[in-house]
Enzyme design. Structure first.
Site, short mmCIF file in Angstrom:
data_model
loop_
_atom_site.label_atom_id
_atom_site.label_comp_id
_atom_site.label_asym_id
_atom_site.label_seq_id
_atom_site.Cartn_x
_atom_site.Cartn_y
_atom_site.Cartn_z
N ASN A 176 47.09 40.73 42.64
CA ASN A 176 45.96 39.93 42.14
C ASN A 176 46.46 39.15 40.94
O ASN A 176 46.92 39.74 39.96
CB ASN A 176 44.80 40.81 41.70
CG ASN A 176 44.15 41.56 42.87
OD1 ASN A 176 44.56 41.39 44.02
ND2 ASN A 176 43.16 42.37 42.58
N ARG A 190 38.69 40.63 53.08
CA ARG A 190 38.94 41.83 52.27
C ARG A 190 37.67 42.20 51.50
O ARG A 190 37.20 41.44 50.68
CB ARG A 190 40.09 41.57 51.29
CG ARG A 190 40.31 42.68 50.26
CD ARG A 190 41.52 42.36 49.37
NE ARG A 190 41.75 43.33 48.33
CZ ARG A 190 41.41 43.17 47.04
NH1 ARG A 190 40.79 42.07 46.64
NH2 ARG A 190 41.67 44.11 46.17
N HIS A 244 37.44 50.05 44.73
CA HIS A 244 37.37 48.89 43.84
C HIS A 244 36.42 49.26 42.68
O HIS A 244 35.35 48.69 42.52
CB HIS A 244 36.89 47.64 44.59
CG HIS A 244 37.20 46.34 43.90
ND1 HIS A 244 37.86 45.31 44.51
CD2 HIS A 244 36.91 45.90 42.65
CE1 HIS A 244 37.97 44.29 43.66
NE2 HIS A 244 37.40 44.62 42.52
N GLU A 296 43.59 47.04 41.48
CA GLU A 296 43.89 46.95 40.05
C GLU A 296 43.73 48.27 39.31
O GLU A 296 42.87 48.39 38.42
CB GLU A 296 43.00 45.86 39.41
CG GLU A 296 43.16 44.51 40.07
CD GLU A 296 42.46 43.39 39.30
OE1 GLU A 296 41.73 43.68 38.35
OE2 GLU A 296 42.68 42.22 39.65
N GLU A 332 44.18 38.56 45.59
CA GLU A 332 43.17 37.82 44.82
C GLU A 332 43.82 36.69 44.03
O GLU A 332 44.90 36.88 43.44
CB GLU A 332 42.43 38.71 43.81
CG GLU A 332 41.46 39.68 44.40
CD GLU A 332 40.73 40.51 43.34
OE1 GLU A 332 40.63 40.06 42.18
OE2 GLU A 332 40.27 41.60 43.69
N TYR A 358 45.79 35.66 38.28
CA TYR A 358 44.91 34.58 37.83
C TYR A 358 45.50 33.67 36.78
O TYR A 358 45.22 32.48 36.75
CB TYR A 358 43.59 35.17 37.28
CG TYR A 358 42.73 35.82 38.33
CD1 TYR A 358 42.91 37.16 38.68
CD2 TYR A 358 41.75 35.10 38.99
CE1 TYR A 358 42.12 37.76 39.67
CE2 TYR A 358 40.96 35.69 39.98
CZ TYR A 358 41.15 37.02 40.31
OH TYR A 358 40.38 37.59 41.28
C1 GBH Z 1 39.85 40.90 39.27
O1 GBH Z 1 40.19 41.35 38.00
C2 GBH Z 1 38.95 41.90 39.96
O2 GBH Z 1 39.65 42.59 40.97
C3 GBH Z 1 37.70 41.30 40.53
O3 GBH Z 1 36.80 42.31 40.84
C4 GBH Z 1 37.15 40.29 39.57
O4 GBH Z 1 35.90 39.82 39.94
C5 GBH Z 1 38.14 39.15 39.48
O5 GBH Z 1 39.40 39.60 39.18
C6 GBH Z 1 37.76 38.08 38.49
O6 GBH Z 1 37.75 38.57 37.18
O7 GBH Z 1 42.02 41.66 28.83
O8 GBH Z 1 42.56 39.59 27.74
O9 GBH Z 1 43.66 40.17 29.82
C7 GBH Z 1 40.92 40.41 37.24
C8 GBH Z 1 41.88 41.03 36.26
C9 GBH Z 1 42.35 41.56 34.03
C10 GBH Z 1 41.26 39.55 34.48
C11 GBH Z 1 41.81 41.56 32.61
C12 GBH Z 1 40.69 39.50 33.10
C13 GBH Z 1 40.73 40.28 30.94
C14 GBH Z 1 41.19 39.41 29.87
N1 GBH Z 1 41.43 40.90 34.91
N2 GBH Z 1 41.51 40.21 32.16
S1 GBH Z 1 42.44 40.27 29.00
#
Ligand code: GBH
Length: 528
Positions: free
Chosen positions: A336, A105, A150, A195, A406, A338
């Site tokens: 996505n 991707r 993106h 996103e 992701e 995390y």
């Molecule tokens: C993704 O975003 C992206 O698609 C990618 O490009 C990026 O490299 C990857 O993840 C790693 O970061 O505002 O306190 O929640 C991740 C989504 C949402 C994660 C906002 C971080 C910020 C902390 N992001 N979050 S907070």
């Protein structure tokens, strides 16, 4: 002061943790990944390509932001060269092949393909780059998955309002049509938006993503409104004109999992409010049986707007025709994911007034006992949250296979990335349990990311790669980390390694593992 801070952080991570058992995504098992389950790896144009002004490419909103605001990026870097994938795409395809991954991707850069932003000028060298990359992948039998957007809007389109200009629905549709014309016969998976909440909430409502407009309370809703229409328009165009390609099209939504901060009805309510007004802001219009914005969001923004003397809600309304036009416009649910947060109801006004945060009125924190020593401060390791989110989506938005587009972990660099190995093992264990025990509808998983890259505001400090990139070397040398080996092994055996222990989170708390990985960063901070 700085030093004291790091000593304290250090001491904190050396502590034991009592709550780890609730974090496991499931007990030890022999579960295997289903036969047709697909494994992939993800990247994005801005983060890897470099060549920001080569061969006719015009600046994107990210080029513009990092060139004009020198303090935006944590290490003062830019994406001008990044991992130089514009010139090294053959090595990238080879790495995907080495991993044994089925799908790659990547995203296409709008200003590389259409330097004016419009189709009056289709850049042949931009088209050639992506055509070469796709051909290289196909040569290895790797299925390409293209993210159409993106985050890298042509700055020229930002200058005329970007995602707040309702004509962008046409501009984006024209751009997507160019991609379909050139590549739809070779590309079987399309993601319209990566996103969208980051684009609209953080980019237009805040300052954390480009274009850092900060017009909170208004622009994030306007952006979302146009973006959802653009998504639906492109879906219908795809189904009308490119259906015979057999391609599948969806959107990739970012979502944290949410747990109540305390076991009260009010905090449990906060969880539902959070999920329905964040992921649901985008998911409800497209994936819910009824369509439209989530009723919670409509009510909340309406009530606040009235109170604030607006004549109408700051959340624009979809007509009945628009609701029907947008509903059901996807073949899969791209997710996505995390990390996890704890939610509670705010008992006073929160955030700027007006803003989405203020409209929604919940408070989000993380449990300091959750393991993590990630370079990304928000990235706490909570595999059980992943499992619960997959189940939540399966129930809430039935009928769409979930593709995890992701998931991954960031550190301060190193080949012996035991924390990342542990993160992937735990999250894949949670995924296996979601499939086998909860009957979650998950059909694919993509690791973020193939290689270290430009991590937006974190620059090159925070590393998400399965491959280490030596950004100082002229060839941006790429070397597989331990996590690449783990991923290859999992894909080949279709199960977790023999010695995997779902209750072992020591990779995130051991002082010995922490010190070497943090050292360069501590030195960097002390010297600057
Ligand atoms: C993704 O975003 C992206 O698609 C990618 O490009 C990026 O490299 C990857 O993840 C790693 O970061 O505002 O306190 O929640 C991740 C989504 C949402 C994660 C906002 C971080 C910020 C902390 N992001 N979050 S907070």
């Amino acid at each position: 002061m700085e030093l004291v801070k790091y000593v304290l952080i250090f001491a904190f991570f050396c502590n034991g943790n009592a709550e780890l058992d609730t974090l496991a995504g499931g007990e030890k098992s022999n579960y295997t990944f289903p036969k047709d389950f697909v494994f992939g790896v993800s990247t994005a144009a801005v983060q890897i390509e470099g060549a920001w002004d080569e061969d006719g490419k015009s600046p994107s909103i990210w080029d513009h932001l990092v060139h004009t605001n020198k303090t935006f990026v944590r290490d003062g870097s830019t994406a001008d060269v990044a991992a130089n994938s514009y010139h090294l795409y053959k090595r990238d395809a080879e790495m995907v092949h080495e991993l044994g991954v089925n799908i790659y991707r990547f995203s296409i850069s709008w200003p590389r393909v259409l330097p004016t932003g419009f189709v009056n000028n289709i850049n042949p060298l931009g088209i050639a780059y992506y055509d070469n990359l796709i051909n290289e992948l196909l040569r290895y039998n790797i299925t390409p998955m293209v993210t159409i957007y993106h985050w890298d809007l042509p700055q020229k389109i930002q200058d005329i309002g970007g995602w707040t200009n309702s004509l962008i629905v046409d501009y984006y549709t024209d751009y997507a049509n160019v991609l379909f014309k050139h590549f739809a016969h070779k590309v079987k998976y399309w993601v319209t938006f990566n996103e969208p909440m980051q684009t609209c909430l953080e980019g237009y409502g805040g300052t954390y993503r480009a274009p850092a407009l900060n017009r909170h309370g208004i622009a994030e809703y306007l952006c979302t409104h146009n973006l959802l229409k653009a998504h639906a328009n492109v879906y219908h165009m795809f189904k009308t004109h490119y259906n015979e390609t057999g391609g599948k099209l969806g959107m990739s939504l970012d979502s944290n999992w949410a747990e109540p901060r305390s076991n009260t009805a009010r905090d449990r309510e906060a969880v539902e409010v959070y999920l329905s007004t964040h992921m649901g802001w985008y998911a409800h219009p497209v994936y819910s049986p009824s369509g439209n914005y989530p009723p919670q969001l409509i009510d909340l923004v309406n009530a606040k707007s009235k109170k604030q003397n607006y004549t109408r809600s700051r959340l624009p309304e979809f007509t009945k025709e628009e609701v029907d036009f947008i509903r059901g416009t996807a073949d899969f649910f791209g997710l996505n994911h995390y990390t996890t947060y704890l939610l509670s109801m705010a008992d006073k006004e929160v955030g700027a007034i007006p803003s989405h945060e203020n409209d929604v009125g919940v408070v989000r924190v993380q449990d300091p006992s959750w393991p993590s020593m990630s370079s990304s401060s928000w990235l706490k390791v909570v595999p059980s949250g992943f499992r619960r989110l997959l189940n939540y989506i399966t129930k809430k938005y039935p009928g769409y296979p979930i593709i995890v587009t992701e998931n991954g972990y960031a550190d301060y660099s190193g080949l012996d990335d035991t924390a990342r190995v542990s993160y992937y093992s735990h999250y894949l264990n949670a995924l296996l349990h979601a499939i086998h025990e909860d009957h979650s509808n998950v059909s694919g998983y993509f690791a973020w990311s193939l290689m270290d890259n430009f991590e937006w505001d974190d620059g090159y400090v925070s590393r998400f790669g399965l491959y280490l990139v030596d950004f100082k070397s002229p060839n941006k040398t790429r070397t597989p980390k331990q996590s690449a080996k783990l991923y290859t092994e999992v894909i080949a055996s279709r199960r977790l390694p023999e010695d995997y222990n779902p209750h072992d989170f020591s990779a995130f708390s051991s002082a010995s593992a922490l010190a070497p990985s943090l050292l360069p960063f501590i030195l960097y901070r002390l010297l600057h």
